[in-house]
Design a protein around this motif. Structure first.
Motif, mmCIF file in Angstrom:
data_model
loop_
_atom_site.group_PDB
_atom_site.id
_atom_site.type_symbol
_atom_site.label_atom_id
_atom_site.label_comp_id
_atom_site.label_asym_id
_atom_site.label_seq_id
_atom_site.Cartn_x
_atom_site.Cartn_y
_atom_site.Cartn_z
ATOM 1 N N LEU A 14 0.825 -1.207 0.000
ATOM 2 C CA LEU A 14 0.000 0.000 0.000
ATOM 3 C C LEU A 14 0.860 1.257 0.000
ATOM 4 C CD1 LEU A 14 -2.735 1.397 0.212
ATOM 5 C CD2 LEU A 14 -2.614 1.102 2.697
ATOM 6 N N VAL A 15 1.864 1.282 0.856
ATOM 7 C CA VAL A 15 2.749 2.450 0.932
ATOM 8 C C VAL A 15 3.527 2.611 -0.373
ATOM 9 C CG1 VAL A 15 4.696 3.481 2.167
ATOM 10 C CG2 VAL A 15 2.932 2.247 3.434
ATOM 11 N N HIS A 16 3.976 1.490 -0.929
ATOM 12 C CA HIS A 16 4.777 1.542 -2.153
ATOM 13 C C HIS A 16 3.971 2.083 -3.331
ATOM 14 C CE1 HIS A 16 7.217 0.126 -5.564
ATOM 15 N NE2 HIS A 16 8.225 0.116 -4.716
ATOM 16 N N ALA A 17 2.741 1.607 -3.477
ATOM 17 C CA ALA A 17 1.895 2.112 -4.563
ATOM 18 C C ALA A 17 1.661 3.609 -4.405
ATOM 19 C CB ALA A 17 0.570 1.360 -4.588
ATOM 20 N N GLY A 18 1.481 4.049 -3.158
ATOM 21 C CA GLY A 18 1.229 5.467 -2.913
ATOM 22 C C GLY A 18 2.371 6.354 -3.339
ATOM 23 N N VAL A 226 7.973 10.993 -1.097
ATOM 24 C CA VAL A 226 8.701 9.778 -1.448
ATOM 25 C C VAL A 226 9.775 9.482 -0.409
ATOM 26 C CG1 VAL A 226 10.156 8.668 -3.181
ATOM 27 C CG2 VAL A 226 8.238 10.092 -3.907
ATOM 28 N N ALA A 227 10.463 10.534 0.064
ATOM 29 C CA ALA A 227 11.532 10.356 1.048
ATOM 30 C C ALA A 227 11.009 9.773 2.350
ATOM 31 C CB ALA A 227 12.226 11.694 1.312
ATOM 32 N N LEU A 228 9.802 10.162 2.737
ATOM 33 C CA LEU A 228 9.231 9.665 3.985
ATOM 34 C C LEU A 228 8.626 8.272 3.831
ATOM 35 C CD1 LEU A 228 7.493 12.905 5.313
ATOM 36 C CD2 LEU A 228 9.654 11.910 6.073
ATOM 37 N N CYS A 229 8.020 8.011 2.672
ATOM 38 C CA CYS A 229 7.268 6.766 2.494
ATOM 39 C C CYS A 229 8.094 5.627 1.908
ATOM 40 C CB CYS A 229 6.057 7.017 1.597
ATOM 41 S SG CYS A 229 4.836 8.125 2.317
ATOM 42 N N SER A 230 9.013 5.939 1.000
ATOM 43 C CA SER A 230 9.768 4.883 0.333
ATOM 44 C C SER A 230 10.560 4.013 1.303
ATOM 45 C CB SER A 230 10.692 5.494 -0.729
ATOM 46 O OG SER A 230 11.505 4.511 -1.311
ATOM 47 N N ALA A 233 8.222 1.591 3.178
ATOM 48 C CA ALA A 233 7.750 0.464 2.369
ATOM 49 C C ALA A 233 8.827 -0.600 2.223
ATOM 50 C CB ALA A 233 7.302 0.966 0.994
ATOM 51 N N TYR A 234 10.051 -0.168 1.928
ATOM 52 C CA TYR A 234 11.090 -1.158 1.668
ATOM 53 C C TYR A 234 11.597 -1.822 2.939
ATOM 54 C CZ TYR A 234 14.844 -3.590 -0.651
ATOM 55 O OH TYR A 234 15.667 -4.579 -1.137
ATOM 56 N N VAL A 235 11.694 -1.072 4.029
ATOM 57 C CA VAL A 235 12.145 -1.664 5.286
ATOM 58 C C VAL A 235 11.140 -2.706 5.771
ATOM 59 C CG1 VAL A 235 12.545 -1.182 7.729
ATOM 60 C CG2 VAL A 235 13.637 0.224 5.992
ATOM 61 N N LEU A 236 9.848 -2.461 5.562
ATOM 62 C CA LEU A 236 8.843 -3.470 5.900
ATOM 63 C C LEU A 236 9.105 -4.769 5.139
ATOM 64 C CD1 LEU A 236 5.577 -1.312 5.928
ATOM 65 C CD2 LEU A 236 6.662 -2.398 7.904
#
Length: 293
Positions: A14-18, A226-230, A233-236
């Protein structure tokens, strides 16, 4: 795959798509990638310092080699992805990038790392692949003879999507090895790799400082999102890799297709709603099979 690992992958999707939708709307290039990396370094500095204070002195040459390789591969991935978004539709580039990458990474995980797929998990991968094909356009990708511009746009989307998938497969294997076999912190691996990305992108940003400053004024908000969300997403996903085989985690990430089809397609107005929904349902079924397998 455990329920916890599956939940991590679903949230990451979900975070990645966003953030990909935001990146598409920003229309940025390598300088946008630089803005993202700098803001990422600043925003996550307290956490990076806290985790790295004692861990970094204990890293050996293999750990730092993984960080360097990860940083390079992430730059190639992100710049290629941004280029694809500038010349083609998100609903072509994103599905192909996310779908081809896991296939390659799963193949490497099975052939080189000795992981095994159950029949149900293999069927899940097949469903994910079918869903990606449908979301990218299905049989429509093979037609378009009456519209040269649309055909060229789809062709560019296919090329950039597949190339992005190669980089995704590459960094997934490198990062998966780092967190699973070298036991590196997923958060610290991503944060230190980000400094490698900054170093590689800095010459591009400095090449034309006036143009870079102008782009910064237009794109900093998108870069901040992107800096906050990317990293989240990847660490998850990296945490999920510590709890489940790479050959299952990598394809399960493609649940982001479901969110991209239902959210991104609507926001960007790229049409073909029925085909995208059918593809999303295939992906959902594939993810369920992976979870049970």
């Amino acid at each position: 795959m455990s329920a916890q690992a599956l939940a991590l992958v679903l949230l990451a999707g979900l975070v990645h798509a966003g953030w990909n939708i935001v990146a598409k709307q920003s229309g940025g290039d390598a300088r946008f990638a630089f803005f993202t990396s700098v803001l990422m370094a600043l925003a996550w500095a307290p956490l990076g310092l806290w985790l790295g204070w004692q861990a970094l002195p204990q890293w050996d040459a293999a750990a730092w080699a993984c960080v360097a390789a990860s940083g390079l591969l992430h730059v190639l991935y992100y710049v290629t992805l941004l280029r694809g978004y500038r010349v083609a539709d998100l609903t072509v580039v994103y599905p192909l990038a996310r779908g081809s990458g896991p296939l390659l990474s799963s193949l490497v995980a099975v052939t080189l790392l000795g992981e095994r797929l159950s029949p149900l998990a293999a069927a899940g991968i097949g469903a994910v692949v079918l869903g990606v094909f449908l979301i990218a356009g299905g049989p429509r990708l093979l037609r378009r003879r009456d519209d040269p511009q649309a055909r060229a746009r789809v062709r560019q989307g296919l090329c950039y999507g597949l190339l992005t998938g190669v980089w995704i497969a590459s960094y997934t294997v490198v990062d998966g090895y780092a967190v699973r076999w070298l036991a590196l912190s997923p958060i610290l691996l991503d944060y230190m790799g980000n400094w490698v990305r900054i170093g590689l992108l800095l010459p591009v940003a400095l090449r034309d400082r006036a143009a870079t400053a102008q782009l910064w004024r237009r794109q900093w908000r998108g870069a901040l999102v992107v800096a906050l969300c990317s990293p989240v997403a990847y660490v998850l996903v990296l945490f999920a890799m510590q709890q489940a085989p790479l050959s299952l985690v990598a394809p399960a990430r493609e649940v982001s297709m479901l969110f991209a089809a239902l959210i991104g397609g609507q926001l960007l107005g790229e049409g073909d709603r029925g085909v995208r929904v059918a593809g999303a349902l295939c992906i959902a079924a594939g993810v369920a099979a992976l979870g049970l397998g």
